[in-house]
Design a protein around this motif. Structure first.
Motif, PDB file in Angstrom:
ATOM      1  N   MET A   1       1.354  -1.206  -0.110  1.00  0.00           N
ATOM      2  CA  MET A   1      -0.423   0.451  -0.032  1.00  0.00           C
ATOM      3  C   MET A   1       1.019   1.040  -0.161  1.00  0.00           C
ATOM      4  O   MET A   1       1.999   1.047   0.410  1.00  0.00           O
ATOM      5  N   ASN A   5      -3.076   5.707  -1.384  1.00  0.00           N
ATOM      6  CA  ASN A   5      -4.549   5.182  -0.714  1.00  0.00           C
ATOM      7  C   ASN A   5      -5.182   5.347  -0.100  1.00  0.00           C
ATOM      8  O   ASN A   5      -6.408   4.981  -0.061  1.00  0.00           O
ATOM      9  N   HIS A 322      -8.714  -1.951   3.620  1.00  0.00           N
ATOM     10  CA  HIS A 322      -8.905  -1.047   3.182  1.00  0.00           C
ATOM     11  C   HIS A 322      -9.615  -0.628   1.662  1.00  0.00           C
ATOM     12  O   HIS A 322     -10.433   0.360   2.464  1.00  0.00           O
ATOM     13  N   LYS A 326     -13.049   2.585   2.927  1.00  0.00           N
ATOM     14  CA  LYS A 326     -12.704   3.573   2.250  1.00  0.00           C
ATOM     15  C   LYS A 326     -14.067   3.562   2.321  1.00  0.00           C
ATOM     16  O   LYS A 326     -14.866   4.875   1.834  1.00  0.00           O
TER      17      LYS A 326
END
Length: 349
Positions: A1, A5, A322, A326
């Protein structure tokens, strides 16, 4: 990552200037990792997600009034001094940040209070804003610390522009704070009221207390795209045998073991045995948790909503996934959840 990001658009009006009127009546977003579902609750609804012999791990650090204002000798220029950590009790040496830093050089003296009874001499430069101060005070060490507390103010984060108000002394502190040493609050814990903790206790939930003295390094911006090259500042940790026994019992019995805050998660993940159990610890950690990461201790987490590209958001993304985080943050912005220290909370199951 990569660092990029973790960027997202956060409207400035969602940065919480004030806490909720009642601690346990902030909003709570509940993320279920297994089902990939999102629920919208109140923080006091947290009790519905815990059963007898589940474990809540709390950080019992206590924030001290770390922000002082002094005047430079001769010029009288007003200087902010932010106390980071005590280096030597006997010599009264402190690691601090000063602002404006360009005016403060080795050998300068700063005077504090209306009567100038507290004086500090700059004896070293540590970083662009960092200095080592030797405090000069005639009284005993206990009297010196009382003087620091008297002159200092609650170290609210810089994003809060309104200035410190009387209620902040109480509200920027968890109700279970015991061990002084933090310069920032473990903010996930700010949502717990005495009433909610008592209800959890009556339900049979167990509490394990650890100590991680939160430093400003937690909030330092990440300035490298490759996260593996970012270095965290060290923070002091204490995990005693009582906490270890409660947590490991919960792990062995396959209970819900919940880290209240990123500071707790960082603490327990810094002291893991080869068999995936919690160890006692007294020392320092500079552990940086970002995706991908395999967690050993907690299977549940309470946390606040964090700012873009922060190390705190990276840890939460490592825990919940992730893409899921998000999506949750997009919904939080849409639903106008409050972010940062005095903001709303998230429960990740």
């Amino acid at each position: 990552m990569k660092l990029s990001n973790f960027g997202f658009d956060l409207p400035s009006e969602l940065l919480a200037e004030y806490p909720a009127e009642n601690r346990d009546e902030s909003r709570l977003m509940v993320l279920n990792r297994k089902d990939q579902t999102i629920e919208h609750k109140m923080f006091k609804d947290l009790i519905d997600y815990f059963n007898e012999d589940d474990v809540l791990i709390l950080n019992n650090t206590k924030v001290f009034p770390a922000r002082l204002y002094g005047n430079k000798e001769k010029t009288g220029a007003r200087i902010e001094v932010f106390l980071l950590r005590e280096l030597n009790e006997e010599q009264r040496l402190w690691d601090v940040l000063v602002d404006p830093a360009r005016k403060i050089r080795i050998g300068n003296k700063l005077y504090f209070g209306d009567d100038d009874t507290l004086v500090a001499e700059v004896i070293d430069n540590t970083t662009s804003r960092g200095r080592t101060l030797r405090f000069l005070y005639d009284g005993s060490y206990r009297e010196f610390r009382l003087k620091l507390n008297e002159l200092g103010e609650t170290p609210l984060p810089k994003y809060i522009k309104r200035g410190v108000e009387p209620d902040d002394e109480d509200r920027y502190q968890t109700i279970y704070a015991k061990k002084e040493g933090a310069v920032a609050a473990p903010t996930a814990g700010l949502h717990f009221s005495k009433h909610l903790l008592k209800r959890l206790e009556i339900k049979g939930v167990n509490f394990a207390e650890v100590t991680l003295h939160v430093g400003l390094g937690t909030f330092n911006p990440v300035e490298v795209e490759d996260l593996s090259k970012h270095k965290m500042d060290s923070e002091e940790i204490t995990i005693d045998s009582q906490a270890v026994n409660i947590v490991n019992k919960g792990i062995n019995e396959k209970r819900r073991v919940c880290a209240v805050g990123t500071t707790v998660m960082r603490a327990v993940e810094s002291s893991v045995s080869s068999s995936g159990m919690l160890n006692e610890m007294e020392g320092w950690t500079n552990k940086f948790i970002f995706p991908p990461y395999d967690f050993s201790i907690a299977n549940c987490m309470v946390t606040n909503f964090h700012t873009p590209k922060s190390t705190l958001l990276m840890m939460v993304s490592a825990f919940a996934g992730h893409d899921f985080v998000k999506r949750a943050y997009e919904e939080a912005v849409k639903e106008k959840y409050k972010f940062y220290s005095y903001g709303d909370a998230m429960l990740i199951l």
